[in-house]
Design a protein around this motif. Structure first.
Motif, mmCIF file in Angstrom:
data_model
loop_
_atom_site.group_PDB
_atom_site.id
_atom_site.type_symbol
_atom_site.label_atom_id
_atom_site.label_comp_id
_atom_site.label_asym_id
_atom_site.label_seq_id
_atom_site.Cartn_x
_atom_site.Cartn_y
_atom_site.Cartn_z
ATOM 1 N N TYR A 274 0.854 -1.182 0.000
ATOM 2 C CA TYR A 274 0.000 0.000 0.000
ATOM 3 C C TYR A 274 0.901 1.248 0.000
ATOM 4 O O TYR A 274 1.626 1.502 0.972
ATOM 5 C CB TYR A 274 -0.891 -0.024 1.230
ATOM 6 N N ASP A 275 0.858 2.004 -1.089
ATOM 7 C CA ASP A 275 1.815 3.098 -1.267
ATOM 8 C C ASP A 275 1.759 4.120 -0.135
ATOM 9 O O ASP A 275 2.793 4.681 0.251
ATOM 10 C CB ASP A 275 1.561 3.782 -2.621
ATOM 11 N N HIS A 276 0.591 4.392 0.383
ATOM 12 C CA HIS A 276 0.476 5.417 1.424
ATOM 13 C C HIS A 276 1.155 5.004 2.734
ATOM 14 O O HIS A 276 1.405 5.848 3.590
ATOM 15 C CB HIS A 276 -0.994 5.744 1.680
ATOM 16 N N ASP A 277 1.457 3.706 2.865
ATOM 17 C CA ASP A 277 2.146 3.251 4.065
ATOM 18 C C ASP A 277 3.654 3.464 3.990
ATOM 19 O O ASP A 277 4.357 3.317 4.988
ATOM 20 C CB ASP A 277 1.873 1.746 4.298
ATOM 21 N N GLN A 278 4.138 3.798 2.773
ATOM 22 C CA GLN A 278 5.573 4.015 2.597
ATOM 23 C C GLN A 278 5.947 5.436 3.057
ATOM 24 O O GLN A 278 5.141 6.372 2.923
ATOM 25 C CB GLN A 278 5.974 3.830 1.133
ATOM 26 N N ASP B 195 7.810 7.661 1.753
ATOM 27 C CA ASP B 195 7.776 8.642 0.660
ATOM 28 C C ASP B 195 6.537 8.495 -0.218
ATOM 29 O O ASP B 195 6.440 9.083 -1.293
ATOM 30 C CB ASP B 195 9.034 8.536 -0.212
ATOM 31 N N GLY B 196 5.571 7.653 0.229
ATOM 32 C CA GLY B 196 4.330 7.482 -0.516
ATOM 33 C C GLY B 196 4.496 6.753 -1.835
ATOM 34 O O GLY B 196 3.654 6.887 -2.733
ATOM 35 N N PHE B 197 5.568 5.922 -1.962
ATOM 36 C CA PHE B 197 5.843 5.253 -3.229
ATOM 37 C C PHE B 197 6.404 3.873 -2.941
ATOM 38 O O PHE B 197 7.461 3.733 -2.316
ATOM 39 C CB PHE B 197 6.843 6.074 -4.047
ATOM 40 N N SER B 198 5.703 2.829 -3.406
ATOM 41 C CA SER B 198 6.135 1.469 -3.118
ATOM 42 C C SER B 198 7.160 0.949 -4.117
ATOM 43 O O SER B 198 7.967 0.086 -3.798
ATOM 44 C CB SER B 198 4.921 0.520 -3.123
ATOM 45 N N TRP C 233 10.706 8.876 -9.419
ATOM 46 C CA TRP C 233 10.085 7.585 -9.121
ATOM 47 C C TRP C 233 10.829 6.442 -9.807
ATOM 48 O O TRP C 233 10.950 5.357 -9.239
ATOM 49 C CB TRP C 233 8.620 7.590 -9.555
#
Length: 442
Positions: A388-392, A394-397, A430
């Motif tokens: 889940y990207d928002h859990d990273q 920097d918001g990027f998985s 990215w």
């Protein structure tokens, strides 16, 4: 002695010379050298001139605007090649008329004379009627000279076009039109009652049409005035001509193409000119508004996301206000789009996406990005490993979202202009993170 049957190609009757003739008819050229404005066809090295000089005329299509000399050239080709001249207008003629012409042409051919069939407005004949020409053109019963103001590529059968040479006649320029005015004055034995500015205005009002120019000249001669008129006084005597423009035909597509390419080339003044030409010709402003919105997405895109907003706002404003109040909204859109940074990256990305999608068929998405609403789907791996990207932080998985059997593709390549410069920085950032995390996974 029996009277020779009259044909459509015969000259005037017994009292024909006594009847009044319009100035344009009296000034009709009597030789190819007298035709103005078409030196590219009739000059010493022109293809039509060579045909006449060699005495072997083939079937041709003369394509040009009104009053540029199509009918005159057809008559002269017949005169200087000793062919019988058979004129027809596709507006007033039908299959029965064509049959009669072909029958007369057959009879002449037996007697050793050929026939030039001139068909004015040939594009008005339907496809089946055009097909009717083919055998008579192929076997030489007639030499066909067709005249059209419309693009032959769109209006004439491919089979007929393949048997004819297409020659494009020029719109008469100011030099050619000035020459016609001088001939008119010589014919009448007096000067036109115009000062220099009014004379230039008459030439401009003719808009490349020699016949229209001579009709205006005749009207001016008939006023009986001797005092020279100014441009303002001229408009009280002759009506200003509407620009040649057919919303359903080629001029419609030519002008919208000119507007589109002027916008793409960031030529604001040229874009405004073509926009004005379309409105002056009676084009529907809402058609232009739709094309401006399309342009905003196709040729500007994310280089300036506000371009689409401006185009849609201009369209909406015009729909609310109508003309003339709403015209200025579209003018503002034209100026904005012409001066905006340009990018077709989104357009190219879409084309690339469609191409790759077609090439790769029905590859399934990777399982880690599939939803798993049932136990069975979870058991077979749907959603397994999704980050889940928002859990990273920097918001990027950095996960790969292409099918497992397919390598990553770069479909969108933003330009280094406008807002897309910022988008390009984000994508590069990215991509850098994706490469780093891919190495960490290894």
């Amino acid at each position: 002695m029996a009277r020779k049957p009259a044909s459509s190609g015969d000259g005037p009757g017994l009292f024909g010379d006594l009847a009044p003739r319009p100035l344009a008819d009296r000034l009709r050229p009597k030789s190819l050298d007298e035709v103005v404005g078409q030196d590219h066809l009739l000059g010493p090295e022109g293809p039509l001139r060579r045909m006449v000089d060699q005495g072997r005329l083939t079937s041709v299509i003369l394509w040009g605007g009104p009053g540029c000399g199509k009918t005159t050239i057809a008559r002269l080709l017949a005169d200087f090649t000793d062919l019988a001249f058979e004129p027809l207008s596709a507006v007033f003629s039908g299959v029965a008329d064509l049959r009669q012409v072909f029958e007369r042409a057959r009879e002449r051919r037996v007697g050793g004379q050929g026939t030039l069939l001139f068909v004015d407005e040939i594009h008005r004949f339907n496809r089946a009627q055009q097909d009717g020409f083919l055998p008579y053109v192929e076997d030489g019963t007639v030499v066909l000279v067709g005249a059209t103001t419309e693009n032959p590529s769109f209006e004439l059968n491919a089979a007929l076009l393949s048997r004819c040479q297409v020659f494009v006649l020029n719109r008469l320029d100011s030099t050619a039109l000035a020459d016609l005015l001088a001939r008119a004055e010589s014919e009448e034995g007096r000067a036109l009652p115009l000062d220099d500015d009014a004379r230039a205005a008459v030439i401009a009002m003719a808009d490349g049409d020699g016949r229209y120019l001579l009709n205006m000249a005749e009207a001016l001669f008939n006023t009986g005035l001797s005092k020279k008129m100014t441009s303002e006084e001229l408009l009280n005597v002759v009506q200003r001509r509407m620009p040649v423009y057919d919303k359903g035909q080629e001029s419609h597509y030519n002008l919208i193409s000119a507007l589109h390419k002027s916008l793409r080339g960031s030529d604001c003044d040229a874009a405004l000119y073509w926009f004005g030409r379309m409105l002056a010709g009676g084009e529907d402003p809402l058609y232009i508004a739709r094309r401006l919105v399309r342009f905003a997405y196709e040729d500007i895109g994310l280089a300036d996301p506000n371009a689409a907003v401006q185009a849609l706002a201009g369209w909406d404003t015009y729909e609310r206000l109508g003309s003339p109040e709403g015209d200025l909204a579209l003018v503002q859109v034209v100026i904005y789009l012409a001066t905006a940074p340009k990018s077709n990256a989104a357009y190219k990305a879409f084309s690339a996406a469609k191409r790759v999608a077609k090439e790769t068929g029905s590859l399934a998405p990777p399982k880690h990005i599939l939803n798993a609403p049932t136990k069975l789907m979870k058991d077979i791996g749907y959603g397994d490993g999704y980050a889940y990207d928002h859990d990273q932080p920097d918001g990027f998985s950095g996960q790969d979202y292409f099918p497992d059997q397919m390598a990553r593709q770069q479909l969108y390549n933003p330009v280094e202009r406008g807002f897309e410069r910022e988008i390009r920085k984000r994508l590069e950032y990215w991509n850098k993170l994706r490469r780093e995390r891919s190495r960490d996974d290894d």
